[in-house]
Design a protein around this motif. Structure first.
Motif, PDB file in Angstrom:
ATOM      1  N   VAL A 633       0.883  -1.195   0.246  1.00 36.77           N
ATOM      2  CA  VAL A 633      -0.055  -0.006  -0.007  1.00 36.77           C
ATOM      3  C   VAL A 633       0.828   1.159   0.004  1.00 36.77           C
ATOM      4  O   VAL A 633       0.349   2.422   0.294  1.00 36.77           O
ATOM      5  CB  VAL A 633      -1.233  -0.089   1.261  1.00 36.77           C
ATOM      6  CG1 VAL A 633      -1.774  -1.155   1.110  1.00 36.77           C
ATOM      7  CG2 VAL A 633      -0.052   0.109   2.535  1.00 36.77           C
ATOM      8  N   ARG A 636      -0.295   4.708  -1.664  1.00 37.45           N
ATOM      9  CA  ARG A 636      -1.620   4.868  -2.010  1.00 37.45           C
ATOM     10  C   ARG A 636      -2.333   5.918  -1.373  1.00 37.45           C
ATOM     11  O   ARG A 636      -2.161   5.995  -0.191  1.00 37.45           O
ATOM     12  CB  ARG A 636      -2.224   3.381  -1.774  1.00 37.45           C
ATOM     13  CG  ARG A 636      -1.955   2.459  -3.077  1.00 37.45           C
ATOM     14  CD  ARG A 636      -2.764   0.980  -2.705  1.00 37.45           C
ATOM     15  NE  ARG A 636      -3.990   1.120  -2.524  1.00 37.45           N
ATOM     16  CZ  ARG A 636      -4.580   0.116  -2.176  1.00 37.45           C
ATOM     17  NH1 ARG A 636      -4.336  -1.050  -1.771  1.00 37.45           N
ATOM     18  NH2 ARG A 636      -6.191   0.434  -2.387  1.00 37.45           N
ATOM     19  N   THR A 637      -3.373   6.451  -2.108  1.00 34.31           N
ATOM     20  CA  THR A 637      -4.200   7.408  -1.435  1.00 34.31           C
ATOM     21  C   THR A 637      -5.599   7.160  -1.683  1.00 34.31           C
ATOM     22  O   THR A 637      -6.721   7.899  -1.217  1.00 34.31           O
ATOM     23  CB  THR A 637      -3.756   9.048  -1.793  1.00 34.31           C
ATOM     24  OG1 THR A 637      -4.024   8.963  -3.275  1.00 34.31           O
ATOM     25  CG2 THR A 637      -2.518   9.279  -1.256  1.00 34.31           C
ATOM     26  N   ASP A 638      -6.029   6.151  -2.128  1.00 33.71           N
ATOM     27  CA  ASP A 638      -7.347   5.554  -2.565  1.00 33.71           C
ATOM     28  C   ASP A 638      -7.331   4.143  -2.414  1.00 33.71           C
ATOM     29  O   ASP A 638      -6.786   3.239  -2.819  1.00 33.71           O
ATOM     30  CB  ASP A 638      -7.593   6.045  -4.070  1.00 33.71           C
ATOM     31  CG  ASP A 638      -9.160   6.082  -4.388  1.00 33.71           C
ATOM     32  OD1 ASP A 638      -9.694   4.967  -3.960  1.00 33.71           O
ATOM     33  OD2 ASP A 638      -9.601   7.168  -5.109  1.00 33.71           O
ATOM     34  N   PHE A 639      -8.227   4.041  -1.482  1.00 31.28           N
ATOM     35  CA  PHE A 639      -8.605   2.604  -1.157  1.00 31.28           C
ATOM     36  C   PHE A 639      -9.939   2.322  -1.330  1.00 31.28           C
ATOM     37  O   PHE A 639     -11.174   2.809  -0.692  1.00 31.28           O
ATOM     38  CB  PHE A 639      -8.127   2.459   0.700  1.00 31.28           C
ATOM     39  CG  PHE A 639      -6.814   2.347   0.713  1.00 31.28           C
ATOM     40  CD1 PHE A 639      -5.840   1.411   0.989  1.00 31.28           C
ATOM     41  CD2 PHE A 639      -6.356   3.847   0.768  1.00 31.28           C
ATOM     42  CE1 PHE A 639      -4.600   1.628   1.301  1.00 31.28           C
ATOM     43  CE2 PHE A 639      -5.006   4.096   1.115  1.00 31.28           C
ATOM     44  CZ  PHE A 639      -3.985   2.862   1.515  1.00 31.28           C
ATOM     45  N   ASN A 652      -1.205  -1.751   6.554  1.00 34.77           N
ATOM     46  CA  ASN A 652      -1.873  -2.299   5.205  1.00 34.77           C
ATOM     47  C   ASN A 652      -3.142  -1.387   5.191  1.00 34.77           C
ATOM     48  O   ASN A 652      -4.003  -1.729   4.250  1.00 34.77           O
ATOM     49  CB  ASN A 652      -2.119  -3.826   4.952  1.00 34.77           C
ATOM     50  CG  ASN A 652      -0.689  -4.432   4.847  1.00 34.77           C
ATOM     51  OD1 ASN A 652       0.082  -4.831   5.922  1.00 34.77           O
ATOM     52  ND2 ASN A 652      -0.293  -4.773   3.697  1.00 34.77           N
ATOM     53  N   PRO A 654      -5.386   2.270   5.446  1.00 33.05           N
ATOM     54  CA  PRO A 654      -5.296   3.855   5.060  1.00 33.05           C
ATOM     55  C   PRO A 654      -5.142   4.290   6.458  1.00 33.05           C
ATOM     56  O   PRO A 654      -5.958   4.483   7.186  1.00 33.05           O
ATOM     57  CB  PRO A 654      -6.793   4.180   4.387  1.00 33.05           C
ATOM     58  CG  PRO A 654      -7.740   2.841   4.897  1.00 33.05           C
ATOM     59  CD  PRO A 654      -6.798   1.583   5.123  1.00 33.05           C
ATOM     60  N   LYS A 861     -10.314   8.097   0.699  1.00 35.27           N
ATOM     61  CA  LYS A 861      -9.561   9.180  -0.055  1.00 35.27           C
ATOM     62  C   LYS A 861      -8.802   9.952   0.807  1.00 35.27           C
ATOM     63  O   LYS A 861      -9.220  10.734   1.660  1.00 35.27           O
ATOM     64  CB  LYS A 861     -10.504   9.984  -0.992  1.00 35.27           C
ATOM     65  CG  LYS A 861     -11.053   9.210  -2.369  1.00 35.27           C
ATOM     66  CD  LYS A 861     -11.634  10.228  -3.324  1.00 35.27           C
ATOM     67  CE  LYS A 861     -11.739   9.665  -4.716  1.00 35.27           C
ATOM     68  NZ  LYS A 861     -12.551   8.297  -4.572  1.00 35.27           N
TER      69      LYS A 861
END
Length: 884
Positions: A633, A636-639, A652, A654, A861
């Motif tokens: 991850v 990443r900024t979008d989950f 793992n 956000p 987000k």
């Protein structure tokens, strides 16, 4: 049988044995039992290559089975007479903790081992949890196996990547391949934190490192009431439905069960059991029964306790005659200067810590007793190490009811909150740690504490070893200088197993420890140590021991400031010098009077550091913390998720810390409503949750409620009719009619006005200090979109912000909060979707609080992290200390 047939059978047997030996399956020194080729045949191996190459088939294969002869490869067994091995190590206990080494806390299980064997008074750790453990299970220095620091601070250098490579087979791997049953119970902290998830890989988990069975927790600490617990690679929840559950007892129960099952299935198979409970790392959480035993035992304060420990150590002979008690540091308060209310809290902290020590030792005693009950104690080598480093100084100067506050830079918890938790200190309502002053005192007679690799307060551990029939100087004391890396070669010598040259096709690094088995012989009680040199290093704080002398850097900042002080360059550290053959406690610094010896040892440190992958020295915590690591991850900024998904590790999930974020949940609500957790991170001691509150109307619509209501109505009417001539029957009947009528009103009221229906709520738990709630109106049946949008008032850590909870595009609640969690929301309370697996983030529900609707889609987000370089540096220093 005629002579020719017998002779042919004999020749075939000789041929089979010859074939087996020549194939590499055994060497002439190996032990073979039974007839080779039979199902009962066994053999030992020379152990140079693991696993050994398979032997050639020694039977006969023809076209027909009646003309063929089967042949079974011999089962590999341990060398004849090899003992079982029980390797025990507790957590965060300095030299002065256990009663076995002069402490004021009784440790009868350790006493038992010491009285049946030997006590070691110059045995050493690395000063930190996972580095010590890596050294212990590999027989190599912690940098040599990638654990120059805890895994959470891993960097891309060989000495610091937190990966025990295949060239460093563990003692579990070696013994398993040599016919032992291998198991691990308790704390791990040797799996890279970026490999904790269900995605693996699992080669760095205990079951991938040679331990056939694992039952324990993965990280540096866990809540003892609701632990983050695994059986092999599967998360388990054994406390569910078990009031009073505590992991300390559970670990002992599991180890005992395992040994009994093993004994029933294969009574002759020796075991290697690695038993490493969480006690006494924070949180300090023993049972109330044990806490009550220590009421009032620490009212004398830390200085008086220190004097008592020192006197006990002199009496027991676990410090040499002439040892000096090192002075109390000016940076710590003296007991007489502490206010009365704080004294009560401080004494309570020590009572709970002592209870945790005693409770942990008691459960260890149960495991040892189980070995005896199975009749195996006389052939079991038991090694009991008190602590993987010195006593922890991470609890701040005043202690804390919730260690998560300290981990987030709150070094003085609100006194009122502390006092409110006085009675439940150590229970499931707290996540506590004690004052640094107690930690220093529990490291008597030395200076410093855990994390400080340069001084014995951080590295000197009490250890006892027993082995009936082999250690005859029972109750003796050994003073030879040894280290964690010496345990593996000791076990290998005792079991008759050789260190392998190749494992799984990989050439092995040499074992760097030396066996301590020579100390078992009473004739060697005063023999010189076979370890004449040992380096120490942690976060650039370092020392070097050689032939009775030790040179050590002065810690530039104490660990209890959690990295809030600027550190000097690594080449600017001040050095101290001690002749520990005459100055056991490192009390008399000779650096200014013997500069030649100091220079000699400093040069030796550089040699050893180059040899064992210690370079580059690094005290720049920011670089270590923020370095990119392998992760599914990272960046990443979008989950996006769907359905129920629990147990996602913190690394793992956000992260909503110090940034804007938007959580969007698309859900389907069934007829009659729904309730339960949609998404949560953390729990009682800090975190957040988006959920639908308990519904008080769903059961009105169930068949049971309708049947009960109808039954009450009929029964009421019957009693009214029957009670025409009896007042009590009529009154009872009218009462039932009223109850039934109220039920009907409740049904229609909830259906028409929405009374009792569940409502969307977002809760932000600020470290159990305060909770903020956003609420929305009740949801009707059907599809809905719930959005929580938070705008952070950055830049800077821990700032407040404004949150807006909306449903189907309509704003329902807006609230501005003054603060947020700045650095660490959870240690190991996982990110859960669709239910809550550990502790509740709010008091309005109980876990698991499973969502009874459908989560069609959940999206996070994340905005950019709003921290300056200075903010990140300050945060990193605190987190570096906190994350052990």
């Amino acid at each position: 049988m005629d002579f020719n047939a017998g002779f042919r059978k004999l020749m075939l047997a000789v041929l089979a044995v010859t074939t087996f030996f020549l194939s590499g399956g055994a060497a002439s020194a190996q032990q073979v039992t039974g007839e080779l080729g039979s199902p009962s045949a066994t053999t030992t191996i020379d152990g140079k290559q693991l696993p050994p190459p398979p032997p050639k088939f020694g039977g006969v294969i023809k076209e027909s089975a009646k003309d063929s002869r089967p042949w079974w490869p011999p089962r590999i067994v341990a060398p004849k007479g090899a003992p079982n091995v029980l390797l025990i190590m507790t957590d965060d206990q300095g030299y002065g903790v256990s009663g076995t080494f002069g402490g004021v806390i009784p440790t009868p299980a350790m006493d038992r081992i010491a009285k049946a064997g030997l006590r070691y008074t110059q045995f050493h750790s690395t000063a930190l949890c996972s580095p010590t453990r890596a050294a212990l299970i590999t027989g190599r220095n912690h940098h040599s196996v990638g654990f120059g620091q805890i895994g959470e601070l891993a960097t891309g250098y060989p000495g610091y990547d937190s990966v025990i490579g295949p060239e460093n087979a563990t003692v579990g791997e070696i013994l398993r391949e040599n016919g032992f049953a291998t198991s691990w119970f308790g704390k791990n902290h040797n799996t890279p934190s970026f490999q904790y998830s269900a995605a693996g890989p699992f080669d760095q988990w205990p079951v991938g490192m040679g331990f056939e069975y694992f039952y324990g927790f993965m990280g540096g600490e866990t809540d003892q009431w609701t632990p983050y617990l695994f059986r092999n690679t599967t998360q388990v929840f054994p406390w569910v439905g078990k009031p009073g559950y505590n992991l300390t007892t559970d670990l002992a129960d599991e180890a005992i069960r395992y040994m009994r099952e093993l004994n029933a299935a294969a009574p002759d198979k020796p075991f290697f059991l690695y038993y490493v409970p969480g006690g006494t790392h924070s949180p300090h959480q023993p049972t109330q029964e044990w806490i009550d035993k220590f009421k009032g035992k620490f009212d004398m304060g830390w200085e008086k306790m220190r004097e008592q420990i020192f006197a006990n150590q002199q009496r027991l002979g676990v410090i040499p005659a002439g040892t000096k008690l090192t002075p109390w540091p000016d940076s710590l308060p003296k007991w007489d200067s502490v206010p009365a209310v704080q004294k009560k809290l401080d004494a309570r902290e020590a009572e709970v810590f002592a209870a945790y020590v005693a409770y942990t030792d008691h459960e260890i005693g149960r495991v040892i007793q189980a070995v005896e009950d199975m009749g195996k104690l006389d052939n079991t080598l038991i090694i009991y190490i008190s602590g993987d480093n010195g006593t922890s100084a991470e609890g701040t100067l005043v202690g804390t009811f919730n260690q998560m506050t300290a981990y987030n830079g709150i070094l003085v918890a609100p006194e009122l909150m502390q006092a409110l938790h006085y009675r439940d200190w150590g229970s499931d309502k707290t996540y506590p740690h004690m004052s640094v002053a107690w930690s220093w005192a529990f490291d008597t007679p030395f200076k410093w504490t855990k994390q400080v690799a340069s001084h014995f307060g951080g590295t000197r551990q009490g250890m006892a070893i027993s082995w009936p029939g082999h250690i005859k100087d029972v109750g003796g004391v050994r003073t030879q200088f040894h280290h964690m890396i010496d345990i593996v070669p000791t076990i290998l010598e005792a079991t008759g197993v050789k260190a392998p040259e190749m494992v799984n096709g990989i050439k092995q690094k040499p074992i760097e420890g030396v066996s301590m088995a020579y100390t078992f012989d009473q004739a060697n009680a005063k023999a010189p140590s076979k370890r004449d040199t040992q380096y120490f290093e942690m976060f650039a704080n370092r020392a070097i021991y050689h032939d009775g002398w030790i040179a050590a850097t002065t810690p530039p900042t104490p660990p209890w400031l959690l990295g809030t002080v600027k550190l000097p360059d690594v080449d600017q550290y001040h050095w101290e010098l001690y002749n520990i053959s005459e100055d056991y406690s490192e009390n008399n610094d000779l650096a200014t009077t013997n500069q030649g010896k100091l220079a000699e040892l400093q040069k030796l440190f550089l040699t050893e550091a180059a040899k064992y992958q210690v370079f580059p020295l690094d005290n720049s915590v920011l670089t270590r913390l923020l370095t990119a690591r392998p992760s599914a991850v990272a960046g990443r900024t979008d989950f996006t998720y769907a359905g129920e998904n629990t147990g996602i590790p913190v690394g793992n999930a956000p992260s909503i810390l110090d940034r804007d974020y938007t959580i969007t949940a698309e859900v389907t609500i069934p007829e009659g409503g729904a309730e339960g957790m949609i998404a949560t991170m953390g729990g009682r001691f800090g975190g957040y949750g988006l959920f639908l509150t308990h519904s008080f109307n769903w059961w009105f619509k169930t068949r049971l409620f309708k049947n009960v209501g109808l039954g009450l109505l009929i029964l009421g009417l019957f009693l009214v009719w029957w009670g025409r001539n009896g007042k009590w029957r009529a009154r009872f009947g009218y009462a039932l009619l009223v109850v039934a009528a109220l039920g009907l009103v409740a049904v229609f009221g909830t259906r028409i006005f929405g009374f009792g229906k569940s409502r969307p709520v977002f809760v932000y738990n600020l470290l159990d200090l305060e909770r903020f709630r956003w609420r929305a109106p009740a949801l009707s049946a059907g599809k809905h979109t719930i959005v929580f949008d938070f705008k952070y008032d950055g830049p800077g850590p821990g700032k407040g912000g404004t949150g807006v909870l909306s449903v189907d595009g309509n704003e329902a609640d807006r609230k501005t909060i003054p603060h947020t969690i700045p650095m660490l929301m959870s240690i190991d309370e996982t990110f859960d979707i669709g239910s809550d697996t550990r502790t509740p983030v709010d008091f309005t529900y109980e876990v698991p609080f499973r969502f009874t609707g459908t989560i069609d889609k959940l999206n996070f987000k994340l905005g950019p992290e709003q921290l300056s370089a200075e903010d990140k540096a300050a945060a990193a220093k605190i987190l570096a200390a906190a994350r052990d």
